[in-house]
Motif scaffolding. Structure first.
Motif, short mmCIF file in Angstrom:
data_model
loop_
_atom_site.label_atom_id
_atom_site.label_comp_id
_atom_site.label_asym_id
_atom_site.label_seq_id
_atom_site.Cartn_x
_atom_site.Cartn_y
_atom_site.Cartn_z
N GLY A 40 0.82 -1.20 0.00
CA GLY A 40 0.00 0.00 0.00
C GLY A 40 0.86 1.25 0.00
O GLY A 40 0.58 2.22 -0.73
N VAL A 41 1.90 1.26 0.82
CA VAL A 41 2.82 2.40 0.86
C VAL A 41 3.47 2.61 -0.50
O VAL A 41 3.62 3.76 -0.96
N GLN A 42 3.86 1.52 -1.16
CA GLN A 42 4.49 1.65 -2.47
C GLN A 42 3.54 2.27 -3.49
O GLN A 42 3.95 3.10 -4.31
N ALA A 98 -10.63 -9.25 10.45
CA ALA A 98 -9.65 -10.02 9.70
C ALA A 98 -10.28 -10.94 8.66
O ALA A 98 -9.84 -10.99 7.51
N ARG A 99 -11.32 -11.69 9.05
CA ARG A 99 -11.88 -12.68 8.14
C ARG A 99 -12.48 -12.04 6.89
O ARG A 99 -12.17 -12.43 5.77
N LEU A 120 -6.19 -7.07 8.80
CA LEU A 120 -5.85 -8.49 8.88
C LEU A 120 -5.36 -8.88 10.28
O LEU A 120 -5.40 -10.06 10.64
N LEU A 121 -4.92 -7.92 11.05
CA LEU A 121 -4.42 -8.19 12.40
C LEU A 121 -5.48 -7.99 13.46
O LEU A 121 -5.22 -8.24 14.65
N PHE A 128 -5.30 -0.07 4.82
CA PHE A 128 -6.37 -0.44 5.75
C PHE A 128 -6.51 -1.96 5.83
O PHE A 128 -6.74 -2.52 6.91
N ALA A 129 -6.38 -2.65 4.67
CA ALA A 129 -6.53 -4.10 4.66
C ALA A 129 -5.43 -4.77 5.48
O ALA A 129 -5.69 -5.71 6.24
#
Length: 279
Positions: A25-27, A73-74, A67-68, A62-63
């Motif tokens: 995402g940062v990239q 997460a699901r 996930l954490l 955000f994803a």
């Protein structure tokens, strides 16, 4: 209460995968372009490609965080897997099919599929009180994608050995021998993942092997050329793949529901060996 070794390893595997999603995402935000293999580049005729890249970058940030978080997460993993599979089908596999002799195209397509399958594997492993219908199938898809990609990479080590040997650090002697050895190890790991008796051992050894490559190969290459987005991407791809292999090395009870699980009226499931919850 102390967490079990399996739960700690599961947390590490999820964290590795989530960290890769955040970094991708940062990239997207840094370059305003599709620079990773998670989501292949969109066609040039798509208008405002840079803005789409920025939007997807924010979504990936955000994803990765979601996930954490057990609450999100699901659903996040299910959506991420579906989007990644769709993009692989529409954008990565056609170029690979048109260029059967170009290993890079098949590598890109394979990585996209692994991320899709990996996201679904994470979805199946989100902790919950009861097993959920379909989790075993999601885990099987993740295992199959990862296994197939390892076998593909192993074969490529032999087909394009001269290219692979150039990736081996110069301080390691016998670069060609290591190239062939890694090819054999990748194929053995991929096949071993499909054999129940060897699946956990193959996954554990694959996780160790790929994480070693992160430290010995990918990270030094990225640090030597900080302006090369491809090298930075490769670091986090390998980190995510080592995390997925770690998840596959866990005991079955920690990875997927029992095949004898029963479905509750609300769509969840309980084990046949336990007392059905009251409704």
């Amino acid at each position: 209460m102390f967490s079990s070794p399996s739960s700690r390893l599961a947390a590490i595997g999820r964290a590795f995968f989530a960290a890769a999603i955040v970094f991708f995402g940062v990239q997207h935000l840094l370059y305003g372009e599709f620079v990773t293999r998670l989501l292949p580049p969109w066609p040039a005729w798509v208008p405002a490609r840079a803005w789409w890249a920025y939007a997807i970058g924010v979504a990936l940030l955000f994803a990765g965080v979601a996930l954490l978080l057990p609450k999100f997460a699901r659903r996040t993993a299910l959506a991420l897997g579906a989007v990644t599979f769709l993009s692989a089908l529409l954008l990565a596999l056609p170029p690979a099919a048109r260029n059967l002799s170009v290993g890079l195209e098949w590598t890109k397509a394979g990585k996209a599929l692994v991320f899709g399958g990996g996201a679904w594997l994470l979805a199946a492993m989100v902790p919950g009180e009861f097993a959920r219908p379909g989790d075993a199938k999601l885990a099987a898809v993740g295992r199959g994608c990862f296994s197939g990609f390892m076998i593909l990479c192993g074969i490529q080590h032999f087909l394009w050995a001269r290219f692979v040997v150039a990736l081996v650090p110069q301080w390691i002697p016998g670069a060609m021998a290591w190239t062939y050895f890694a090819g054999v190890a990748l194929i053995a790991g991929g096949v071993g993942l499909l054999v129940p008796r060897t699946a956990r051992l193959a996954a554990a050894l694959s996780a160790l092997m790929i994480f070693t490559w992160v430290i010995v190969l990918h990270l030094p290459r990225a640090l030597a050329n900080l302006h090369d987005a491809n090298e930075a991407t490769a670091v986090f791809e390998a980190l995510a793949f080592s995390g997925l292999a770690l998840l596959l090395a866990l005991p079955r009870s920690a990875r997927e529901p029992s095949p004898t699980a029963s479905i509750r009226p609300d769509g969840l499931a309980y084990s046949d060996a336990s007392t059905p919850p009251s409704t």
